[in-house]
Design an enzyme around this catalytic site. Structure first.
Site, PDB file in Angstrom:
ATOM      1  N   LYS A 104       0.859  -1.191   0.000  1.00 52.60           N
ATOM      2  CA  LYS A 104       0.000   0.000   0.000  1.00 52.60           C
ATOM      3  C   LYS A 104       0.893   1.239   0.000  1.00 52.60           C
ATOM      4  O   LYS A 104       1.983   1.213   0.586  1.00 52.60           O
ATOM      5  CB  LYS A 104      -0.913  -0.044   1.234  1.00 52.60           C
TER       6      LYS A 104
ATOM      7  N   SER B 205      -9.802   2.188   2.841  1.00 47.84           N
ATOM      8  CA  SER B 205      -8.875   2.907   2.001  1.00 47.84           C
ATOM      9  C   SER B 205      -7.857   2.028   1.280  1.00 47.84           C
ATOM     10  O   SER B 205      -7.162   2.497   0.385  1.00 47.84           O
ATOM     11  CB  SER B 205      -8.113   3.927   2.853  1.00 47.84           C
TER      12      SER B 205
ATOM     13  N   SER C 203     -10.260  -0.292   6.961  1.00 42.13           N
ATOM     14  CA  SER C 203      -9.729  -0.104   5.603  1.00 42.13           C
ATOM     15  C   SER C 203      -9.198  -1.347   4.910  1.00 42.13           C
ATOM     16  O   SER C 203      -8.850  -1.287   3.732  1.00 42.13           O
ATOM     17  CB  SER C 203      -8.623   0.946   5.619  1.00 42.13           C
TER      18      SER C 203
HETATM   19  N1  GLN Z   1     -13.086   4.812   6.531  1.00 41.12           N
HETATM   20  C1  GLN Z   1     -12.431   5.063   7.774  1.00 41.12           C
HETATM   21  C2  GLN Z   1     -11.876   6.471   7.794  1.00 41.12           C
HETATM   22  O1  GLN Z   1     -12.000   7.108   6.829  1.00 41.12           O
HETATM   23  C3  GLN Z   1     -11.345   4.067   8.005  1.00 41.12           C
HETATM   24  C4  GLN Z   1     -10.120   4.323   7.239  1.00 41.12           C
HETATM   25  C5  GLN Z   1      -9.016   3.398   7.595  1.00 41.12           C
HETATM   26  O2  GLN Z   1      -9.252   2.349   8.207  1.00 41.12           O
HETATM   27  N2  GLN Z   1      -7.807   3.798   7.276  1.00 41.12           N
HETATM   28  O3  GLN Z   1     -11.331   6.915   8.744  1.00 41.12           O
END
Ligand code: GLN
Length: 502
Positions: free
Chosen positions: A87, A162, A186
């Site tokens: 990532k 994400s 995410s």
């Molecule tokens: N969707 C959540 C956020 O925007 C989780 C994102 C994540 O786990 N990095 O914070």
């Protein structure tokens, strides 16, 4: 391309394939996909030294085969020659790490993240960096300076976020396994949307050293794979305390991950289903149907399922966004054009330099979160909000831990809906945040949870027809072996419920 790590390693050992062939096939799919008018946009870049690394792996394999030490070689380097997706917020020495943000364009990591070091020591090859929501803030991989990652099952839909890039790369079979990160779902969310397995380990099991911080008390590296075994293998390699991360911890029973077997003792298995999640207004009937099928499967195996009342879960989204955004505002203060980040120069002094650098470098969602986070942290306005968020978190931790005194796992969907169409929630942050309704309690409670590809929506589903649905098995802290064994039992009974390999 092979489907599992196990069969790939067998083929490498026997000479049926080579690391160069594996890497080359990933490069070829990446290049041909780029030309499509609906490109997946999963990989942002294939690292420039992958073929060299693959050649070196092949040379070691050939030599060991010739002198009869092939098993010994793979005992020392269980992933020798196997490429994986990284990532864009995990450091690989000398390679770009941008968190899919303009502010970090051109930044090169000066050292390896511990997870990368450990995989590399086991012979694995970081193939390239994958797309993500900017600084991991989002649930769809649309908030990226590089544009969205599409869902390989239906390219008009989001991949989830994400970690949408690494997940789509695995689901499209561009690579065998991938690394993502989780702050609030995410890894599990895109795994659910794309029909693959995704594990968020216990907080601390994987070192955060070399991973760009979002919400440090929640952040954790996660793993995406086609099977639970394909998650267990890299997990056993990467896990364990790290000198460079004081919040890291050893994973007990990590040996049982090396040769993951399916869970057997269902008759003594006790499962909790939080009533609050089943009462969600927006729970899609098709998701509910898949969830009921999973419950039926557990019952048919002899497990006992109870509906449990955990009212505090209703406050998990509020608590999560207060804590995550406060920590984010603090963590992202280092991107100021002086310490980190592409500087926008001017002649009006430092204050203006900060303003210009940050105004130019961050996208709208990141700015929104920095503003909310700083507001929440400021004592004179809403300091008490932060304290409230923390006290709700403490209660979630306590009540979830208490539940695990009587139950082995918590079972619930990963998300109230399947993947949504590209653009559907882009301008509606509240709707986007609600995608995290079932995932964030896991991060707040620091427990492990795996997203299991459990079925598909129906053909007549108006919002998303025939899209994958993931169900999560969450366990108490450090129970990775148990939830992976349960997922493996599911996998062995339901081959093909994940994404068909193209
Ligand atoms: N969707 C959540 C956020 O925007 C989780 C994102 C994540 O786990 N990095 O914070």
């Amino acid at each position: 391309m092979f489907y599992t790590i196990e069969e790939t390693v067998e083929a490498l050992k026997s000479g049926k394939t080579t690391s160069v062939a594996l890497v080359q096939s990933s490069i070829d799919t990446f290049e041909s996909d780029k030309k499509s008018d609906k490109a997946l946009n999963a990989f942002l870049e294939i690292y420039d030294d992958v073929l060299e690394l693959a050649k070196a792996a092949d040379a070691q394999i050939a030599e060991a085969r010739a002198n009869g030490s092939i098993d010994k070689l793979f005992a020392e380097k269980p992933l020798l020659g196997v490429p994986f997706a990284n990532k864009d917020n995990i450091s690989v020495r000398g390679k770009s790490v941008t968190c899919s943000s303009k502010i970090l364009e051109g930044y090169k990591a000066p050292y390896n993240a511990t997870v990368i070091d450990r995989l590399a020591n086991a012979g694995a090859i970081p193939l390239g960096r994958c797309n993500m929501d900017e600084f991991a803030m989002g649930s769809s991989t649309e908030y990226s300076v590089y544009g969205p990652t599409r869902n390989p099952i239906n390219r008009d839909y989001v991949s989830g976020g994400s970690s949408g890039g690494s997940t789509a790369a695995v689901a499209a079979n561009q690579v065998l396994f991938g690394l993502g990160t989780e702050t609030g779902g995410s890894v599990r969310l895109p795994a659910s949307y794309c029909g693959v397995y995704g594990l968020k380990p216990t907080y601390g099991v994987l070192s955060r050293w070399g991973v760009v911080a979002y919400g440090s008390s929640l952040d954790q590296v996660g793993i995406i794979g086609h099977t639970p075994k394909d998650i267990a293998t890299p997990l056993s390699i990467m896990s364990g305390a790290d000198f460079y991360d004081d919040t890291s911890a050893d994973l007990p029973e990590s040996d049982s991950l090396k040769n993951l077997t399916a869970y057997k003792d269902f008759s003594s298995l006790k499962i909790a289903v939080p009533k609050q999640f089943m009462e969600t207004k927006g729970l899609d009937p098709d998701v509910k149907k898949v969830f009921d099928d999973v419950q039926d499967w557990f019952k048919s195996k002899g497990a006992k399922i109870d509906s449990v009342d955990l009212p505090i879960l209703d406050a998990s989204i509020a608590s999560y966004y207060v804590i995550a955004l406060s920590e984010a505002a603090s963590n992202l203060s280092r991107f100021d054009g002086i310490r980190y980040g592409n500087r926008v120069d001017n002649k009006n002094g430092y204050d203006q330099l900060y303003v210009d650098t940050r105004s130019d470098g961050f996208g709208p969602e990141v700015k929104r979160r920095i503003i909310i986070g700083n507001y929440v942290l400021s004592e004179q306005f809403s300091g008490p909000t932060y304290k409230k968020g923390m006290s709700v978190r403490a209660r979630i931790q306590r009540e979830v831990a208490k539940l695990f005194e009587s139950y082995d796992i918590i079972l619930c969907p990963v998300c109230p809906t399947a993947a949504f169409k590209l653009g559907a929630k882009y301008d509606d942050p509240m709707a986007m945040y609600l995608s995290d309704l079932y995932t964030v309690f896991v991060n707040l409670a620091r427990i492990p949870s795996i997203s299991v590809p459990a079925g598909f929506t129906s053909e007549t589903n108006e919002a998303a027809a025939k899209m994958p649905v993931g169900i999560q098995f969450a366990g108490k802290m450090f129970s990775e072996a148990k939830i992976l064994q349960l997922a493996q039992a599911w996998e062995e009974d339901h081959k093909g419920c994940g994404v068909p390999v193209k």
